[in-house]
Design a protein around this motif. Structure first.
Motif, PDB file in Angstrom:
ATOM      1  N   PHE A 106      75.445  43.090   9.227  1.00  0.00           N
ATOM      2  CA  PHE A 106      74.149  42.460   9.451  1.00  0.00           C
ATOM      3  C   PHE A 106      73.073  43.528   9.598  1.00  0.00           C
ATOM      4  CE2 PHE A 106      76.225  43.091  13.489  1.00  0.00           C
ATOM      5  CZ  PHE A 106      75.234  43.602  14.313  1.00  0.00           C
ATOM      6  N   THR A 107      71.839  43.110   9.354  1.00  0.00           N
ATOM      7  CA  THR A 107      70.703  43.984   9.644  1.00  0.00           C
ATOM      8  C   THR A 107      70.040  43.462  10.911  1.00  0.00           C
ATOM      9  OG1 THR A 107      69.181  42.695   8.279  1.00  0.00           O
ATOM     10  CG2 THR A 107      70.310  44.555   7.216  1.00  0.00           C
ATOM     11  N   TYR A 108      69.445  44.374  11.653  1.00  0.00           N
ATOM     12  CA  TYR A 108      68.844  44.045  12.946  1.00  0.00           C
ATOM     13  C   TYR A 108      67.542  44.818  13.060  1.00  0.00           C
ATOM     14  CZ  TYR A 108      68.441  43.862  18.077  1.00  0.00           C
ATOM     15  OH  TYR A 108      68.010  43.676  19.364  1.00  0.00           O
ATOM     16  N   LYS A 109      66.455  44.109  13.315  1.00  0.00           N
ATOM     17  CA  LYS A 109      65.162  44.774  13.484  1.00  0.00           C
ATOM     18  C   LYS A 109      64.452  44.171  14.691  1.00  0.00           C
ATOM     19  CE  LYS A 109      60.827  45.918  11.277  1.00  0.00           C
ATOM     20  NZ  LYS A 109      59.933  45.719  10.148  1.00  0.00           N
ATOM     21  N   ASP A 119      59.891  40.673  18.766  1.00  0.00           N
ATOM     22  CA  ASP A 119      60.314  39.808  17.671  1.00  0.00           C
ATOM     23  C   ASP A 119      61.547  40.482  17.087  1.00  0.00           C
ATOM     24  OD1 ASP A 119      58.232  37.934  17.824  1.00  0.00           O
ATOM     25  OD2 ASP A 119      56.923  39.177  16.580  1.00  0.00           O
ATOM     26  N   ILE A 120      62.650  39.753  17.042  1.00  0.00           N
ATOM     27  CA  ILE A 120      63.899  40.309  16.527  1.00  0.00           C
ATOM     28  C   ILE A 120      64.333  39.479  15.328  1.00  0.00           C
ATOM     29  CG2 ILE A 120      66.329  40.785  17.035  1.00  0.00           C
ATOM     30  CD1 ILE A 120      65.469  41.102  19.996  1.00  0.00           C
ATOM     31  N   VAL A 121      64.653  40.166  14.242  1.00  0.00           N
ATOM     32  CA  VAL A 121      65.129  39.498  13.035  1.00  0.00           C
ATOM     33  C   VAL A 121      66.526  40.031  12.730  1.00  0.00           C
ATOM     34  CG1 VAL A 121      64.743  39.063  10.584  1.00  0.00           C
ATOM     35  CG2 VAL A 121      62.789  39.249  12.134  1.00  0.00           C
ATOM     36  N   ILE A 122      67.481  39.107  12.619  1.00  0.00           N
ATOM     37  CA  ILE A 122      68.868  39.463  12.315  1.00  0.00           C
ATOM     38  C   ILE A 122      69.259  38.735  11.039  1.00  0.00           C
ATOM     39  CG2 ILE A 122      71.254  39.433  13.122  1.00  0.00           C
ATOM     40  CD1 ILE A 122      70.113  39.205  15.999  1.00  0.00           C
ATOM     41  N   ASN A 123      69.789  39.475  10.069  1.00  0.00           N
ATOM     42  CA  ASN A 123      70.248  38.896   8.811  1.00  0.00           C
ATOM     43  C   ASN A 123      71.727  39.205   8.622  1.00  0.00           C
ATOM     44  OD1 ASN A 123      67.170  39.773   8.159  1.00  0.00           O
ATOM     45  ND2 ASN A 123      67.718  37.872   7.151  1.00  0.00           N
ATOM     46  N   PRO A 124      72.607  38.271   9.004  1.00  0.00           N
ATOM     47  CA  PRO A 124      74.039  38.507   8.788  1.00  0.00           C
ATOM     48  C   PRO A 124      74.381  38.268   7.310  1.00  0.00           C
ATOM     49  CG  PRO A 124      73.694  36.422   9.926  1.00  0.00           C
ATOM     50  CD  PRO A 124      72.348  37.050   9.749  1.00  0.00           C
ATOM     51  N   ALA A 139      58.925  39.629  27.731  1.00  0.00           N
ATOM     52  CA  ALA A 139      59.194  40.835  28.517  1.00  0.00           C
ATOM     53  C   ALA A 139      60.162  40.555  29.657  1.00  0.00           C
ATOM     54  CB  ALA A 139      57.888  41.407  29.059  1.00  0.00           C
ATOM     55  N   ASP A 140      60.204  39.300  30.127  1.00  0.00           N
ATOM     56  CA  ASP A 140      61.094  38.904  31.213  1.00  0.00           C
ATOM     57  C   ASP A 140      62.472  38.454  30.725  1.00  0.00           C
ATOM     58  OD1 ASP A 140      59.116  39.415  33.105  1.00  0.00           O
ATOM     59  OD2 ASP A 140      58.326  37.380  32.973  1.00  0.00           O
ATOM     60  N   GLY A 141      62.679  38.413  29.410  1.00  0.00           N
ATOM     61  CA  GLY A 141      63.979  38.054  28.866  1.00  0.00           C
ATOM     62  C   GLY A 141      64.125  36.608  28.434  1.00  0.00           C
ATOM     63  N   TYR A 142      63.086  35.792  28.604  1.00  0.00           N
ATOM     64  CA  TYR A 142      63.171  34.411  28.127  1.00  0.00           C
ATOM     65  C   TYR A 142      63.093  34.442  26.608  1.00  0.00           C
ATOM     66  CZ  TYR A 142      62.548  33.365  32.991  1.00  0.00           C
ATOM     67  OH  TYR A 142      62.726  33.315  34.341  1.00  0.00           O
ATOM     68  N   THR A 143      63.946  33.666  25.960  1.00  0.00           N
ATOM     69  CA  THR A 143      64.144  33.817  24.523  1.00  0.00           C
ATOM     70  C   THR A 143      64.172  32.481  23.800  1.00  0.00           C
ATOM     71  OG1 THR A 143      65.458  35.789  24.974  1.00  0.00           O
ATOM     72  CG2 THR A 143      65.715  34.806  22.796  1.00  0.00           C
ATOM     73  N   ASN A 144      63.611  32.495  22.591  1.00  0.00           N
ATOM     74  CA  ASN A 144      63.750  31.393  21.646  1.00  0.00           C
ATOM     75  C   ASN A 144      64.438  31.983  20.423  1.00  0.00           C
ATOM     76  OD1 ASN A 144      62.471  30.046  19.001  1.00  0.00           O
ATOM     77  ND2 ASN A 144      62.738  28.502  20.603  1.00  0.00           N
ATOM     78  N   ALA A 145      65.558  31.398  20.024  1.00  0.00           N
ATOM     79  CA  ALA A 145      66.308  31.873  18.866  1.00  0.00           C
ATOM     80  C   ALA A 145      66.317  30.770  17.816  1.00  0.00           C
ATOM     81  CB  ALA A 145      67.732  32.230  19.264  1.00  0.00           C
ATOM     82  N   GLN A 146      65.818  31.097  16.619  1.00  0.00           N
ATOM     83  CA  GLN A 146      65.757  30.138  15.514  1.00  0.00           C
ATOM     84  C   GLN A 146      66.781  30.535  14.461  1.00  0.00           C
ATOM     85  OE1 GLN A 146      61.690  30.362  14.241  1.00  0.00           O
ATOM     86  NE2 GLN A 146      60.939  29.243  16.006  1.00  0.00           N
ATOM     87  N   PHE A 147      67.597  29.560  14.035  1.00  0.00           N
ATOM     88  CA  PHE A 147      68.642  29.801  13.050  1.00  0.00           C
ATOM     89  C   PHE A 147      68.259  29.125  11.740  1.00  0.00           C
ATOM     90  CE2 PHE A 147      70.701  30.804  16.897  1.00  0.00           C
ATOM     91  CZ  PHE A 147      71.771  31.624  16.600  1.00  0.00           C
ATOM     92  N   THR A 148      68.291  29.898  10.660  1.00  0.00           N
ATOM     93  CA  THR A 148      68.095  29.357   9.321  1.00  0.00           C
ATOM     94  C   THR A 148      69.477  29.248   8.694  1.00  0.00           C
ATOM     95  OG1 THR A 148      65.957  30.459   9.182  1.00  0.00           O
ATOM     96  CG2 THR A 148      66.908  29.666   7.121  1.00  0.00           C
ATOM     97  N   ILE A 149      69.818  28.025   8.284  1.00  0.00           N
ATOM     98  CA  ILE A 149      71.155  27.720   7.792  1.00  0.00           C
ATOM     99  C   ILE A 149      71.010  27.101   6.405  1.00  0.00           C
ATOM    100  CG2 ILE A 149      73.311  26.536   8.326  1.00  0.00           C
ATOM    101  CD1 ILE A 149      72.217  26.257  11.237  1.00  0.00           C
ATOM    102  N   THR A 150      71.806  27.544   5.452  1.00  0.00           N
ATOM    103  CA  THR A 150      71.639  27.062   4.074  1.00  0.00           C
ATOM    104  C   THR A 150      72.073  25.612   3.889  1.00  0.00           C
ATOM    105  OG1 THR A 150      73.800  27.945   3.444  1.00  0.00           O
ATOM    106  CG2 THR A 150      71.871  29.341   3.042  1.00  0.00           C
ATOM    107  N   ASN A 151      73.038  25.134   4.640  1.00  0.00           N
ATOM    108  CA  ASN A 151      73.562  23.792   4.407  1.00  0.00           C
ATOM    109  C   ASN A 151      73.178  22.775   5.484  1.00  0.00           C
ATOM    110  OD1 ASN A 151      75.143  24.920   6.420  1.00  0.00           O
ATOM    111  ND2 ASN A 151      76.979  23.825   5.774  1.00  0.00           N
ATOM    112  N   LYS A 152      72.295  23.167   6.386  1.00  0.00           N
ATOM    113  CA  LYS A 152      71.887  22.283   7.478  1.00  0.00           C
ATOM    114  C   LYS A 152      70.412  22.494   7.762  1.00  0.00           C
ATOM    115  CE  LYS A 152      76.339  22.544   9.869  1.00  0.00           C
ATOM    116  NZ  LYS A 152      77.000  22.865  11.129  1.00  0.00           N
TER     117      LYS A 152
END
Length: 166
Positions: A106-109, A119-124, A139-152
């Motif tokens: 994966f790539t991680y930026k 802003d973190i972008v991960i491409n597995p 900055a406090d660690g609260y996070t929103n993670a968005q998943f892009t899925i090809t079949n859903k």
């Protein structure tokens, strides 16, 4: 006169205590922000999902231990899925519709934001159907993670980061 002195003394003590309490609160916040920075820089943390936000709407509280473990050499996802599947998910058991995978390619930026956070972008490249993960970390660690899925349909999760979870 004694009453006035007593009230004045009490006022001084309370004002001093409030100042110490505020300083302690500020120190705790700074320590937490430093810990989050260390986790992001080391690329070693676990995102703990508390809420699922399917694309079609609804905000679902998660009462189990769902997470995404991020390490320099691997990603390990164990998350639920709520939403629309466009074709067979192919994740094994047809009753298992979650986002569950382990990736070592994966790539991680991580890009710092101007007002704090990242802003973190991960491409597995070896996780079936998962094309991208976008994480917005405060900055406090609260996070929103968005998943892009090809079949859903896409889904996001709200939660927080914790250090070196098992």
């Amino acid at each position: 006169m004694k009453t006035i002195k007593l009230i004045f003394s009490l006022f001084i003590v309370l004002a001093t205590f409030k100042g110490v309490l505020a300083q302690t609160k500020a120190e705790k916040k700074a320590a937490k922000q430093a810990a989050v920075t260390k986790m992001i820089d080391a690329q070693h943390y676990t995102f703990v999902a508390q809420y699922a936000n399917p694309l079609g709407g609804g905000h679902r509280y998660l009462n189990s231990d769902y997470d995404l473990k991020v390490r320099k050499d691997s990603l390990i996802a164990y998350l639920p899925y709520f939403g629309r599947a466009y074709f067979d998910a192919g994740y094994g058991d047809s009753n298992d519709s979650g986002i569950k995978f382990t990736s070592t390619k994966f790539t991680y930026k991580a890009t710092p934001k101007k007002k704090g956070g990242w802003d973190i972008v991960i491409n597995p490249s070896d996780a079936k159907y998962i094309t991208q993960i976008n994480m917005y970390v405060s900055a406090d660690g609260y996070t929103n993670a968005q998943f892009t899925i090809t079949n859903k349909s896409a889904i996001s999760f709200d939660g927080y980061l914790k250090d070196k979870a098992k």
